[in-house]
Write an enzyme that holds these catalytic residues in place. Structure first.
Site, PDB file in Angstrom:
ATOM      1  N   LEU A 133      59.023 -20.531 -74.353  1.00 23.53           N
ATOM      2  CA  LEU A 133      60.204 -21.153 -74.980  1.00 23.53           C
ATOM      3  C   LEU A 133      60.587 -20.378 -76.243  1.00 23.53           C
ATOM      4  O   LEU A 133      59.725 -19.854 -76.955  1.00 23.53           O
ATOM      5  CB  LEU A 133      59.894 -22.609 -75.317  1.00 23.53           C
ATOM      6  CG  LEU A 133      59.723 -23.509 -74.087  1.00 23.53           C
ATOM      7  CD1 LEU A 133      58.981 -24.794 -74.448  1.00 23.53           C
ATOM      8  CD2 LEU A 133      61.072 -23.834 -73.445  1.00 23.53           C
ATOM      9  N   ASN A 169      49.875 -31.908 -62.360  1.00 26.19           N
ATOM     10  CA  ASN A 169      49.775 -32.661 -63.626  1.00 26.19           C
ATOM     11  C   ASN A 169      50.919 -33.656 -63.741  1.00 26.19           C
ATOM     12  O   ASN A 169      50.726 -34.782 -64.193  1.00 26.19           O
ATOM     13  CB  ASN A 169      49.748 -31.716 -64.825  1.00 26.19           C
ATOM     14  CG  ASN A 169      48.365 -31.143 -65.061  1.00 26.19           C
ATOM     15  OD1 ASN A 169      47.493 -31.821 -65.586  1.00 26.19           O
ATOM     16  ND2 ASN A 169      48.152 -29.907 -64.621  1.00 26.19           N
ATOM     17  N   HIS A 203      46.809 -26.270 -71.413  1.00 29.70           N
ATOM     18  CA  HIS A 203      46.448 -24.879 -71.113  1.00 29.70           C
ATOM     19  C   HIS A 203      45.022 -24.853 -70.567  1.00 29.70           C
ATOM     20  O   HIS A 203      44.120 -25.459 -71.154  1.00 29.70           O
ATOM     21  CB  HIS A 203      46.552 -24.026 -72.378  1.00 29.70           C
ATOM     22  CG  HIS A 203      46.161 -22.607 -72.142  1.00 29.70           C
ATOM     23  ND1 HIS A 203      47.005 -21.699 -71.514  1.00 29.70           N
ATOM     24  CD2 HIS A 203      45.007 -21.925 -72.392  1.00 29.70           C
ATOM     25  CE1 HIS A 203      46.378 -20.540 -71.404  1.00 29.70           C
ATOM     26  NE2 HIS A 203      45.180 -20.638 -71.929  1.00 29.70           N
TER      27      HIS A 203
HETATM   28  C1  GRF Z   1      47.637 -26.376 -65.117  1.00 35.86           C
HETATM   29  O1  GRF Z   1      46.348 -25.996 -64.777  1.00 35.86           O
HETATM   30  C2  GRF Z   1      47.893 -26.179 -66.578  1.00 35.86           C
HETATM   31  O2  GRF Z   1      46.734 -26.078 -67.332  1.00 35.86           O
HETATM   32  C3  GRF Z   1      48.632 -24.872 -66.661  1.00 35.86           C
HETATM   33  O3  GRF Z   1      49.302 -24.733 -65.461  1.00 35.86           O
HETATM   34  C4  GRF Z   1      48.683 -25.508 -64.445  1.00 35.86           C
HETATM   35  C5  GRF Z   1      49.761 -26.307 -63.815  1.00 35.86           C
HETATM   36  O4  GRF Z   1      49.375 -26.902 -62.618  1.00 35.86           O
HETATM   37  N1  GRF Z   1      49.474 -24.846 -67.834  1.00 35.86           N
HETATM   38  P1  GRF Z   1      50.303 -27.986 -61.934  1.00 35.86           P
HETATM   39  O5  GRF Z   1      51.669 -27.343 -61.691  1.00 35.86           O
HETATM   40  O6  GRF Z   1      50.396 -29.166 -62.842  1.00 35.86           O
HETATM   41  O7  GRF Z   1      49.624 -28.316 -60.643  1.00 35.86           O
END
Ligand code: GRF
Length: 212
Positions: free
Chosen positions: A93, A14, A109
């Site tokens: 947190l 992400n 999420h």
């Molecule tokens: C994502 O799928 C997000 O929804 C969750 O953790 C995952 C993180 O993936 N909170 P990345 O580290 O961004 O690949």
């Protein structure tokens, strides 16, 4: 220009999607730091490849969660960040941290909240026989995986799906929509007030933004 930090614990896909959109000029803000609670998070490599400053805070170096969060908060303030983007940050947190940055923390999420807060959402959705799953982007409040929803994206679950199949579809949505929501915040279109999310001055519904 609004500066923001991204908090990670792992892969950072992400984070990468946000970096890519920033490089394309599609995000008006700027990532001023990537913070991880895991020294071996691959997302740190992604940040370094882009010349983004990285910071690691390990729980073992602090007496309490509060002390660790205080150190992170001070670092964020030193960087002058006006937004905290949680992207796979796998540590809860403290309320003190959340209050300090109220209305300035976004999280993503992998479920259609309020369904399946917490871990293993894909497995839980498949086992429940759900026909759809998805992702939620929301402001963070003191409850885990709660807070005003900004946007939800749905994907189908087909009868023979494995976790990886559903995850692939969800992650694709995440990479498309998280940078968009970050841009809404950076450009001032998205704000949180009294626990509610507003886009262009209009309060978002409990399921967040819906395309017309
Ligand atoms: C994502 O799928 C997000 O929804 C969750 O953790 C995952 C993180 O993936 N909170 P990345 O580290 O961004 O690949």
């Amino acid at each position: 220009m609004k500066k923001f930090v991204v908090l990670i614990s792992g892969n950072g896909s992400n984070l990468q999607s946000i970096i890519d959109k920033q490089n394309l000029g599609q995000i008006s803000g700027k990532i001023c730091g990537v913070i991880s609670n895991k020294a071996d998070a691959y997302g740190l490599v992604r940040a370094k490849n882009e010349g983004i400053p990285t910071f690691v805070f390990s729980r073992k170096d602090y007496k309490s969660n509060l002390e660790m969060d205080l150190a992170i908060a001070e670092q964020i303030e030193r960087l002058g960040a006006g937004l905290i983007v949680l992207a796979g940050y796998m540590k809860i947190l403290t309320p003190e941290f959340i209050q300090r940055f109220e209305g300035k923390i976004l999280n993503i999420h992998p479920s259609l909240l309020p369904k399946y807060p917490g871990l293993n959402t894909y497995q839980r959705a498949i086992e429940a026989g759900d026909s759809e799953h998805g992702t939620t982007i929301h402001f963070v409040n003191e409850e885990v995986d709660a807070g005003a929803v900004v946007l939800q994206a749905k994907v189908p679950i087909y009868p023979d799906d494995e976790v990886e199949d559903v995850m692939g579809r969800v992650v694709e949505q995440e990479h498309q929509y998280y940078p968009l929501v970050v841009e809404w915040f950076c450009s001032g279109r998205l704000v949180a007030k009294e626990g509610k999310a507003f886009l262009d001055g209009r309060e978002l519904s409990i399921t967040g933004y819906a395309e017309e």
